[in-house]
Design a protein around this motif. Structure first.
Motif, PDB file in Angstrom:
ATOM      1  N   TYR A 172     -21.278  23.613  -8.882  1.00  0.00           N
ATOM      2  CA  TYR A 172     -20.170  23.659  -8.192  1.00  0.00           C
ATOM      3  C   TYR A 172     -19.089  23.657  -9.216  1.00  0.00           C
ATOM      4  N   THR A 173     -18.086  24.915  -9.331  1.00  0.00           N
ATOM      5  CA  THR A 173     -17.131  24.747 -10.438  1.00  0.00           C
ATOM      6  C   THR A 173     -15.737  24.959  -9.797  1.00  0.00           C
ATOM      7  N   ASP A 174     -14.929  24.144 -10.427  1.00  0.00           N
ATOM      8  CA  ASP A 174     -13.515  23.991  -9.896  1.00  0.00           C
ATOM      9  C   ASP A 174     -12.621  24.622 -10.974  1.00  0.00           C
ATOM     10  N   PHE A 175     -12.007  25.550 -10.902  1.00  0.00           N
ATOM     11  CA  PHE A 175     -10.875  26.269 -11.743  1.00  0.00           C
ATOM     12  C   PHE A 175      -9.672  25.858 -11.349  1.00  0.00           C
ATOM     13  N   GLN A 176      -8.594  25.601 -12.361  1.00  0.00           N
ATOM     14  CA  GLN A 176      -7.487  25.320 -11.943  1.00  0.00           C
ATOM     15  C   GLN A 176      -6.628  26.360 -13.019  1.00  0.00           C
ATOM     16  N   ASP A 177      -5.563  26.868 -12.587  1.00  0.00           N
ATOM     17  CA  ASP A 177      -4.765  28.093 -13.410  1.00  0.00           C
ATOM     18  C   ASP A 177      -5.493  29.240 -14.279  1.00  0.00           C
ATOM     19  N   LEU A 178      -6.586  29.543 -13.352  1.00  0.00           N
ATOM     20  CA  LEU A 178      -7.128  30.572 -13.905  1.00  0.00           C
ATOM     21  C   LEU A 178      -6.416  31.810 -14.466  1.00  0.00           C
ATOM     22  N   GLN A 179      -6.816  32.230 -15.651  1.00  0.00           N
ATOM     23  CA  GLN A 179      -5.943  33.305 -16.146  1.00  0.00           C
ATOM     24  C   GLN A 179      -6.504  34.720 -15.785  1.00  0.00           C
ATOM     25  N   THR A 180      -5.537  35.365 -15.086  1.00  0.00           N
ATOM     26  CA  THR A 180      -5.674  36.987 -14.561  1.00  0.00           C
ATOM     27  C   THR A 180      -4.941  37.920 -15.175  1.00  0.00           C
ATOM     28  N   SER A 181      -5.426  38.990 -15.327  1.00  0.00           N
ATOM     29  CA  SER A 181      -4.431  40.063 -15.788  1.00  0.00           C
ATOM     30  C   SER A 181      -4.273  41.106 -14.645  1.00  0.00           C
ATOM     31  N   GLN A 182      -3.261  41.415 -14.349  1.00  0.00           N
ATOM     32  CA  GLN A 182      -2.699  42.167 -12.979  1.00  0.00           C
ATOM     33  C   GLN A 182      -1.964  43.567 -13.482  1.00  0.00           C
ATOM     34  N   PHE A 183      -2.669  44.734 -13.056  1.00  0.00           N
ATOM     35  CA  PHE A 183      -2.048  45.945 -13.153  1.00  0.00           C
ATOM     36  C   PHE A 183      -1.016  46.087 -12.142  1.00  0.00           C
ATOM     37  N   ASP A 184       0.126  46.672 -12.594  1.00  0.00           N
ATOM     38  CA  ASP A 184       1.263  46.937 -11.890  1.00  0.00           C
ATOM     39  C   ASP A 184       1.461  48.153 -11.145  1.00  0.00           C
ATOM     40  N   GLY A 185       0.451  48.905 -11.346  1.00  0.00           N
ATOM     41  CA  GLY A 185       0.347  50.191 -10.567  1.00  0.00           C
ATOM     42  C   GLY A 185       1.145  51.384 -11.457  1.00  0.00           C
ATOM     43  N   ALA A 186       1.729  51.105 -12.506  1.00  0.00           N
ATOM     44  CA  ALA A 186       2.149  52.153 -13.398  1.00  0.00           C
ATOM     45  C   ALA A 186       1.560  52.238 -14.781  1.00  0.00           C
ATOM     46  N   PHE A 187       2.119  51.246 -15.687  1.00  0.00           N
ATOM     47  CA  PHE A 187       1.514  51.075 -17.147  1.00  0.00           C
ATOM     48  C   PHE A 187       1.221  49.904 -17.407  1.00  0.00           C
ATOM     49  N   SER A 188       1.734  48.470 -16.708  1.00  0.00           N
ATOM     50  CA  SER A 188       1.666  47.551 -17.308  1.00  0.00           C
ATOM     51  C   SER A 188       0.362  46.555 -16.785  1.00  0.00           C
ATOM     52  N   PHE A 189      -0.064  45.508 -17.724  1.00  0.00           N
ATOM     53  CA  PHE A 189      -1.027  44.614 -17.229  1.00  0.00           C
ATOM     54  C   PHE A 189      -0.221  43.177 -17.274  1.00  0.00           C
ATOM     55  N   ASN A 190       0.164  42.518 -16.304  1.00  0.00           N
ATOM     56  CA  ASN A 190       0.742  41.340 -16.544  1.00  0.00           C
ATOM     57  C   ASN A 190      -0.180  40.145 -16.482  1.00  0.00           C
ATOM     58  N   VAL A 191      -0.012  39.112 -17.298  1.00  0.00           N
ATOM     59  CA  VAL A 191      -0.922  38.087 -17.082  1.00  0.00           C
ATOM     60  C   VAL A 191      -0.505  37.125 -16.159  1.00  0.00           C
ATOM     61  N   THR A 192      -1.031  36.413 -15.308  1.00  0.00           N
ATOM     62  CA  THR A 192      -0.704  35.359 -14.272  1.00  0.00           C
ATOM     63  C   THR A 192      -1.632  34.357 -14.350  1.00  0.00           C
ATOM     64  N   ASN A 193      -1.555  33.056 -14.137  1.00  0.00           N
ATOM     65  CA  ASN A 193      -2.482  31.812 -13.519  1.00  0.00           C
ATOM     66  C   ASN A 193      -2.682  31.881 -12.267  1.00  0.00           C
ATOM     67  N   ALA A 194      -3.843  32.107 -11.872  1.00  0.00           N
ATOM     68  CA  ALA A 194      -4.128  32.048 -10.558  1.00  0.00           C
ATOM     69  C   ALA A 194      -4.405  30.524 -10.215  1.00  0.00           C
ATOM     70  N   ALA A 195      -3.648  30.046  -8.966  1.00  0.00           N
ATOM     71  CA  ALA A 195      -3.677  28.708  -8.917  1.00  0.00           C
ATOM     72  C   ALA A 195      -4.854  27.818  -8.837  1.00  0.00           C
TER      73      ALA A 195
END
Length: 798
Positions: free
Chosen positions: A597-620
């Motif tokens: 069982y693994t518990d992640f906090q502030d998981l780093q993810t990269s999100q495509f904005d539908g145009a050209f950008s990939f924005n990094v966010t921390n999934a809670a």
């Protein structure tokens, strides 16, 4: 549960547990030796969920890199995307962004290879590969929150040895030539030289250029020296130079999609492209291994060196590993993924790294043993890319209905991004083992890490001077500049250079309790922690301050509110695991099992904005639980059965800022994915292999291997779009080889994906499609694995 799943599960269970009815005369299994704890140990003695693949198996199956090795190790996956590469273990990966180090860290001969691009490097002359699942934050340390892939290359031998292997696969014109020579140079010095030359035309046909793709060329040369001046010293020097280049991509456009918006007519993307070309262009969305593109390439050069010094200090051993790694690449992505000229992205990256690890290990005898050490790594990264609109691009024409004739100004322009980062890491680590009794051991470990990163990034637009042909930068601080407004349609704004420094430190403890059930079996329970440092977003196309608006709408004259990302935070993980290693049927079978069982906090993810950008966010928050089984069974003297099975349950506990898939919430860019699973996380994965050896007359041997590789269905896009689901499948690989006396020669037929499964390894929405259709039309691009192939392989040994 479908028939394929039932079949795979029943085969895995049969291979793992049906071992007690065999004849007692069958010989015991050979030991599998691993270095998962930086000591050479029997796999059955290691209280970690680890899967090892020998170099012989890698060669026999024609595995050329990590991507295809994942077929044989459940819960390991690797995918190439339009602009990056991701490796995941137990569903955890870092996403697509050059600012990330990989959560599933890669180590080659003890040297950390944390950059995603290095995972594409081809295998050559491998002794073994070990995949350690779960956080490995003590002995491997650097950002290994998901696990570690430890690759050990073959070392020089005491006796002369040479091998030449050639492979030819006619369907896709694959040629693979490898040569190895090893042996003593003097009484104290031995050497090994390995060479690789590989090429392939690819399994896609580009109907725009008329070329087959992906065309790949790999060359690697590695030299290794081992100096043993006396019985107390082992000094190993390894030098390697390589390149891996490709032209084209193994993807195509699939699944057009439209939605209806109130008061707005639905505009299919295919209709827009047809209108732009006067009906001359038709968007092909049939999955047929044909694609349309104006050309792509990726040219990569790598160089690395490793110096390992091992010596004895009384009963202790001291090991020092010095590593140097550098690479550069240049990539062109025709990232609209259609055959009409729209836009492309040219990327360049230059990276160098120096590392030093020193560790001391006590003898394993006695009530207490330990290992500890120091680690330091310094790296420099430069990354530049530009989104280019060619002079003949039809993208500006498609925008005229929205912004007027001024859209044509985009032709011959580019938006460029420059990024640079320096990073320094220092760590101290220790792991001790206490023999609480003859059967019970307590293992405690900890690692303290201190890291500092300094980065800068700027975005600016360029145009081509019509008189001189020179590239000219547009001013950044003038929001009314028409180029700013036009690029603002794609969430891009120029800004002056951002520069920041972040320092962080962390302590990652682990506790393991290991109990010997008898002389051969053991069980363990562990609690491990890990963290992956934060950093800086390379691919975001806007300023992170929402009050900075450097673009004005070309039609209304109002500011374009675009907010980007520059800095992201570290992720933390806690892992709880129980498992066991069991020797069955009088040593003729083994079973390894783990529940976690693994518990992640502030998981780093990269999100495509539908145009050209990939924005990094921390999934809670995210929670992952699962089970892993693997084992092998020597059913008879001639038949070996091995296999593995993984069950995985991944869930975002809290993720309100996930990227929306097309049509999920018109007008929104973020949606709540709490309670959802992640992409590339099939519930079940498994494999089973049967290897049969038959002795023939005149010293000949016939060796036959059948591999069944199963995957449950999974979401193929990071947006979790339910329209892009890879169905469950069973992939069949096989090998039949005839070898001569003493294995001096061998001829083999290797078949891969004999059931000809169409397998999507990655998919996402088409860039700019939503913009040019006013938000009502889109489509998807999907990367496909190779279809059926059959190759002839020959080997000579001297």
């Amino acid at each position: 549960m479908n028939t394929y799943k039932l079949t795979a599960l029943s085969l895995a269970i049969a291979a793992s547990f049906s071992v007690t009815a065999q004849a007692q005369s069958t010989p015991a299994l050979e030991e599998i030796l691993v270095t998962a704890q930086k000591r050479e140990q029997n796999l059955l003695d290691v209280p970690i969920s680890v899967n090892a693949m020998a170099g012989e198996k890698i060669d026999d199956t024609g595995i050329t890199g990590i991507e295809r090795m994942a077929d044989y190790i459940p819960s390991l996956n690797m995918t190439q995307t339009g602009i990056g590469t991701t490796i995941s273990i137990r569903g955890i990966s870092s996403g697509v962004n050059q600012g990330f180090e990989q959560s599933a860290a890669q180590f080659v001969d003890g040297v950390h290879f944390g950059r995603a691009q290095l995972s594409r490097a081809p295998f050559l002359d491998i002794e073994r590969v070990e995949v350690l699942r779960g956080p490995q934050s003590i002995l491997f340390g650097k950002n290994s929150t998901a696990g570690a892939i430890s690759i050990t290359t073959a070392r020089p031998t005491d006796e002369f040895f040479a091998k030449v292997t050639g492979l030819y696969e006619p369907e896709h014109s694959k040629q693979d030539l490898r040569a190895v020579v090893s042996g003593p140079l003097t009484d104290q010095l031995s050497g090994r030289l390995a060479v690789l030359d590989r090429s392939i035309d690819g399994h896609f046909h580009n109907t725009t250029t008329g070329q087959d793709e992906t065309r790949e060329e790999d060359q690697v040369v590695r030299g290794t020296l081992l100096w043993q001046p006396n019985s107390q010293w082992d000094i190993t020097l390894k030098l390697e130079d390589g390149s891996f280049d490709q032209e084209g991509r193994n993807l195509e456009v699939v699944n057009p999609a439209e939605i209806e918006l109130p008061g707005r007519p639905t505009v299919p993307y295919s209709a827009v492209l047809a209108q732009l070309t006067g009906g001359a262009y038709t968007l092909d969305t049939t999955q047929d291994f044909n694609r349309q593109s104006n050309g792509d390439f990726s040219y990569n050069n790598t160089r690395n060196a490793m110096l390992e010094v091992e010596t004895e200090l009384g009963e202790h051993s001291l090991t020092a590993v010095t590593g140097y790694t550098t690479y550069d690449y240049e990539e062109l992505c025709d990232c609209d993924f259609v055959g009409v000229p729209m836009f492309n992205i040219l990327s360049k990256e230059d990276y160098s790294q120096v590392s030093q690890e020193i560790r001391i290990a006590s003898p394993e005898s006695g009530p207490f043993s330990y290992m500890g050490g120091l680690f330091y790594q310094s790296s420099d990264l430069e990354f530049d890319d530009e989104i280019r609109v060619p002079s003949d691009s039809l993208l500006p024409v498609a925008l005229q209905q929205q912004v007027g004739e001024g859209a044509l100004l985009l032709r011959g322009t580019a938006s460029q991004r420059d990024f640079a980062q320096d990073s320094d890491i220092a760590a101290v680590f220790f792991q001790g083992t206490w023999e609480l009794s003859s059967d019970l051991r307590l293992i405690l470990g900890g690692r303290y890490t201190d890291e500092e990163k300094t980065a800068s990034r700027r975005q600016y637009h360029t145009v081509t001077d019509p008189n001189s042909g020179a590239t000219v930068e547009r001013p950044v601080g003038t929001p009314q500049d028409p180029y700013n407004g036009l690029y603002g349609l794609f969430n891009i704004e120029p800004y002056e250079a951002l520069s920041r420094t972040r320092s962080e430190s962390g302590f990652t403890p682990s506790v393991t309790l290991q109990y010997d059930l008898n002389g051969t079996d053991m069980v363990y329970a562990s609690y491990t922690t890990g963290f992956k440092s934060g950093g800086f977003d390379v691919r975001s196309n806007a300023h992170p301050d929402p009050t900075v608006n450097n673009a004005v709408n070309a039609s209304s004259g109002s500011p374009v509110p675009i907010t980007g990302v520059f800095e992201f935070e570290d992720e933390e993980v806690k892992n709880y695991e129980i498992g066991g290693k069991f020797n069955l049927a009088d040593g003729r079978a083994e079973l390894n099992a783990a529940l976690f069982y693994t518990d992640f906090q502030d998981l780093q993810t990269s999100q495509f904005d539908g145009a050209f950008s990939f924005n990094v966010t921390n999934a809670a928050e995210a929670a992952i639980q699962g089970m892993e089984l693997d084992g092998r069974w020597m059913a008879t003297d001639e038949l070996m059965i091995s296999g593995g099975l993984a069950w995985l349950d991944f869930e975002y506990d809290d993720f309100p800022t996930a990227q929306c898939y097309f049509g999920e919430a018109p007008g929104q860019t973020q949606c709540d994915a709490s309670g959802e699973t992640r992409e590339f996380t099939p519930e079940f994965q498994g494999n089973i292999s049967a290897n049969h050896t038959l002795a023939l007359s005149r010293g000949l041997t016939l060796n036959s291997t059948l591999d069944l590789i199963y995957s449950d269905e999974y979401l193929a896009t990071p947006t979790l779009d339910p329209r892009m689901v890879q169905d469950s499948y069973v992939k069949v690989n096989a090998r039949v080889a005839l070898s001569g006396q003493d294995d001096r020669w061998e001829v083999a037929l290797i078949g891969k994906n004999l059931t000809d499964e169409a397998i999507v390894s990655y998919a996402n929405g088409l860039p700019v499609a939503t913009v040019v259709t006013g938000g009502t039309g889109s489509g998807y691009y999907a990367f496909y694995e190779r279809p059926r192939s059959i190759a002839l392989q020959g080997t000579l040994r001297f």
